[in-house]
Design a protein around this motif. Structure first.
Motif, mmCIF file in Angstrom:
data_model
loop_
_atom_site.group_PDB
_atom_site.id
_atom_site.type_symbol
_atom_site.label_atom_id
_atom_site.label_comp_id
_atom_site.label_asym_id
_atom_site.label_seq_id
_atom_site.Cartn_x
_atom_site.Cartn_y
_atom_site.Cartn_z
ATOM 1 N N VAL A 31 0.843 -1.204 0.000
ATOM 2 C CA VAL A 31 0.000 0.000 0.000
ATOM 3 C C VAL A 31 0.877 1.252 0.000
ATOM 4 C CG1 VAL A 31 -1.664 1.326 1.378
ATOM 5 C CG2 VAL A 31 -1.968 -1.138 1.089
ATOM 6 N N ARG A 67 -8.928 4.956 -1.604
ATOM 7 C CA ARG A 67 -8.791 4.112 -2.805
ATOM 8 C C ARG A 67 -9.594 4.695 -3.975
ATOM 9 N NH1 ARG A 67 -12.140 -1.208 -3.610
ATOM 10 N NH2 ARG A 67 -11.306 -2.014 -5.555
ATOM 11 N N TRP A 95 -2.746 2.269 7.670
ATOM 12 C CA TRP A 95 -2.015 0.998 7.590
ATOM 13 C C TRP A 95 -0.829 0.878 8.550
ATOM 14 C CZ3 TRP A 95 -2.870 -3.451 4.651
ATOM 15 C CH2 TRP A 95 -3.991 -3.405 3.822
ATOM 16 N N TYR A 147 -6.571 1.215 -8.143
ATOM 17 C CA TYR A 147 -7.903 0.767 -7.744
ATOM 18 C C TYR A 147 -7.944 -0.747 -7.524
ATOM 19 C CZ TYR A 147 -12.943 0.320 -7.529
ATOM 20 O OH TYR A 147 -14.211 0.034 -7.101
ATOM 21 N N ASN A 197 -5.475 -2.739 -6.648
ATOM 22 C CA ASN A 197 -4.470 -3.344 -5.764
ATOM 23 C C ASN A 197 -4.425 -2.865 -4.319
ATOM 24 O OD1 ASN A 197 -2.642 -5.270 -7.338
ATOM 25 N ND2 ASN A 197 -2.895 -3.546 -8.746
ATOM 26 N N VAL A 198 -5.266 -1.895 -3.950
ATOM 27 C CA VAL A 198 -5.208 -1.438 -2.547
ATOM 28 C C VAL A 198 -6.589 -1.527 -1.906
ATOM 29 C CG1 VAL A 198 -3.329 0.201 -3.028
ATOM 30 C CG2 VAL A 198 -5.681 1.016 -3.090
ATOM 31 N N SER A 199 -6.599 -1.479 -0.579
ATOM 32 C CA SER A 199 -7.877 -1.323 0.140
ATOM 33 C C SER A 199 -7.671 -0.227 1.183
ATOM 34 C CB SER A 199 -8.286 -2.639 0.810
ATOM 35 O OG SER A 199 -7.285 -3.052 1.707
ATOM 36 N N ASP A 200 -8.771 0.388 1.620
ATOM 37 C CA ASP A 200 -8.662 1.546 2.512
ATOM 38 C C ASP A 200 -8.064 1.222 3.874
ATOM 39 O OD1 ASP A 200 -9.637 3.339 0.659
ATOM 40 O OD2 ASP A 200 -11.727 3.056 1.237
ATOM 41 N N THR A 201 -8.348 0.009 4.355
ATOM 42 C CA THR A 201 -7.810 -0.371 5.673
ATOM 43 C C THR A 201 -7.386 -1.838 5.624
ATOM 44 O OG1 THR A 201 -9.987 -1.121 6.403
ATOM 45 C CG2 THR A 201 -9.416 1.155 6.950
ATOM 46 N N LYS A 258 -7.488 -5.738 6.718
ATOM 47 C CA LYS A 258 -8.671 -6.593 6.954
ATOM 48 C C LYS A 258 -9.113 -6.481 8.420
ATOM 49 C CE LYS A 258 -9.985 -11.189 5.320
ATOM 50 N NZ LYS A 258 -10.619 -10.912 4.053
ATOM 51 N N TYR A 270 -12.933 1.893 8.903
ATOM 52 C CA TYR A 270 -12.560 3.178 8.296
ATOM 53 C C TYR A 270 -13.499 4.233 8.885
ATOM 54 C CZ TYR A 270 -11.154 6.682 4.915
ATOM 55 O OH TYR A 270 -10.651 7.831 4.341
#
Length: 490
Positions: A17, A81, A131, A191, A193-197, A199, A203
């Protein structure tokens, strides 16, 4: 928060990230500054006068002030993201427009719209803060800021070469179009390859969209006061474009811009009131309070650090060329030493903050900043060139480490408002740039450097009021339970 080890060479989890985020920021800066290195070719191709070139430079940063505030709000609301991917895709359009421009007006409109991409920086600040734990946050934000910021230097080195490679008087169009294509393609990569937080993490979003929340009556008025310089900078830009300046806007248009800014300010005050009016009759519980003075101090410091960096980067080649009678190419290479420091200095400032505390680090770096610019004000043609370059690099170290240290504090104030706080602080950097460049148009180089040194001293005094972040930030989950986020040293 991700518990894995901090390994710069890893490309999984939080490190993935971080790497993708600094690459996104790198591309936004490359697009934002893609025309400065090829100004002469563009001016010749479009038949621009000197005043029109200066106007393009001003327009390039104009929209970034409100854009950083708006993008900060959107990031807190919709997550980094989506917002980063959308910004990269949408801003490719004015980039292509600029590459295809045939007249000054077309180029000016495209450049003005491209100011929006300069707000990309704010998005990654929130992404990285989701992160990384507090004890690694300064270093991570420093790497994000420093390596991404290098996009402007990369543009300066590579784009003229690409333009020559494509050849002809129109080579610059291919070079600029290429940066737009990179932006468009990377929006998809980001878009996917990432996530906001990480697992399982929440958020946190602000309760309201449209204005920053404050948690006390005094802070309500403090927030309104801190809004004024942003509008003043936009009024200053209008004045520079009016008949009193480069005469790009007519008297009537300028007047409409001023009236528009006043109306916009009134509108924003009403929004701030709408979001915060409840604090006048219901006090905010202590665990949910934060001190707005923390934000105000960071705004002032970023005005002096990033504001001076943006201003100095745009005038340094000319300063070296005139002071030491260098050719434009040599002057550009010598001046690039200042930007080169970003790769190490900004992460360095963040790392020092993680190691030795936020406030002590900022105090030392701000003092160094004042001394550095004082030294720059003494540089004249009597100095050996190598010594002048060393002075510029030393000054640059304090400037960029200071930026890293400022953004080591931003995510530790109020988690759900991180985008908005980063947006406001980031905007103050642009306000600083507009202010310093305006000062430069009235005074000589020596006085210009002294003025920056003076504002660094003001920053140092303001910094004495700041409190070291410690303990926890309380945020409420959707189910009503409270999560405590550690901000102290770990």
């Amino acid at each position: 928060m991700s518990a894995e080890k901090f390994n710069l060479f890893a490309f999984t989890g939080k490190m993935k990230v971080l790497h993708l985020s600094w690459m996104a920021f790198f591309i936004t800066f490359m697009v934002w500054f893609n025309f400065a290195p090829m100004l002469q070719a563009i001016a010749a191709s479009l038949g621009l006068e000197k005043s029109e070139i200066k106007t393009l430079l001003i327009l390039n940063v104009a929209l970034t002030i409100p854009a950083r505030v708006v993008i900060g709000m959107l990031t807190d609301r919709y997550g980094p993201r989506i917002v980063y991917s959308a910004l990269l895709a949408v801003c490719a359009i004015p980039c292509f427009m600029f590459a295809l421009a045939d007249t000054f007006v077309q180029a000016a409109i495209a450049r003005f719209m491209l100011g929006f991409i300069g707000a990309g920086f704010v998005i990654g600040i929130r992404m990285v803060s989701e992160w990384f734990p507090a004890n690694e946050l300064g270093t991570a934000e420093g790497i994000y800021g420093g390596w991404g910021n290098f996009g402007s230097a990369a543009a300066a080195f590579t784009l003229p070469v690409i333009a020559i490679w494509f050849g002809g008087d129109e080579g610059w169009r291919y070079a600029i179009g290429l940066t737009g294509l990179m932006s468009l393609l990377f929006s998809v990569v980001y878009y996917m390859n990432v996530s906001d937080t990480p697992k399982g993490s929440t958020y946190f979003k602000p309760k309201n969209m449209g204005a920053m929340e404050v948690t006390s009556k005094g802070d309500f008025f403090f927030l309104l006061i801190m809004k004024v310089p942003m509008y003043a900078a936009l009024a200053l830009l209008t004045w520079k474009l009016s008949p009193s300046g480069v005469a790009m806007l007519s008297e009537t248009t300028s007047l409409l811009c001023y009236v528009g800014l006043v109306l916009l300010f009134i509108y924003e005050v009403s929004h701030v009131w709408k979001v915060n009016k409840n604090i006048f009759h219901t006090p905010v519980p202590e665990m949910h309070q934060y001190k707005f003075k923390q934000v105000a101090v960071l705004n002032i410091l970023y005005f002096a650090t990033f504001g001076s960096e943006l201003a100095v980067v745009s005038m340094l080649p000319l300063f070296f060329a005139e002071t030491f009678e260098l050719t434009p190419v040599v002057a550009g290479m010598v001046a690039s030493a200042y930007a080169f420091m970003n790769l190490m200095s900004r992460p360095g400032g963040g790392w020092l903050s993680d190691k030795f505390g936020r406030k002590p680090t900022l105090l030392i770096l701000t003092a160094g900043l004042a001394v550095g610019y004082l030294l720059m004000s003494m540089v004249d043609s009597q100095w050996p060139l190598w010594l002048a370059v060393v002075a510029a690099m030393a000054c640059s170290f304090f400037v960029q480490s200071g930026e890293g240290a400022v953004f080591a504090v931003v995510p530790l104030i109020k988690r759900r408002l991180t985008g908005q706080i980063a947006g406001m602080t980031g905007a103050y950097g642009n306000v600083g740039a507009v202010t310093y460049l305006t000062v430069l148009s009235f005074v000589d180089y020596s006085t210009f450097f002294l003025v920056i040194a003076g504002t660094a001293v003001v920053g140092f005094i303001a910094l004495l009021m700041m409190e070291e972040p410690k303990g926890h930030i309380a945020e409420v989950r959707e189910d009503g339970s409270v999560e405590m986020i550690s901000v102290g040293h770990g």
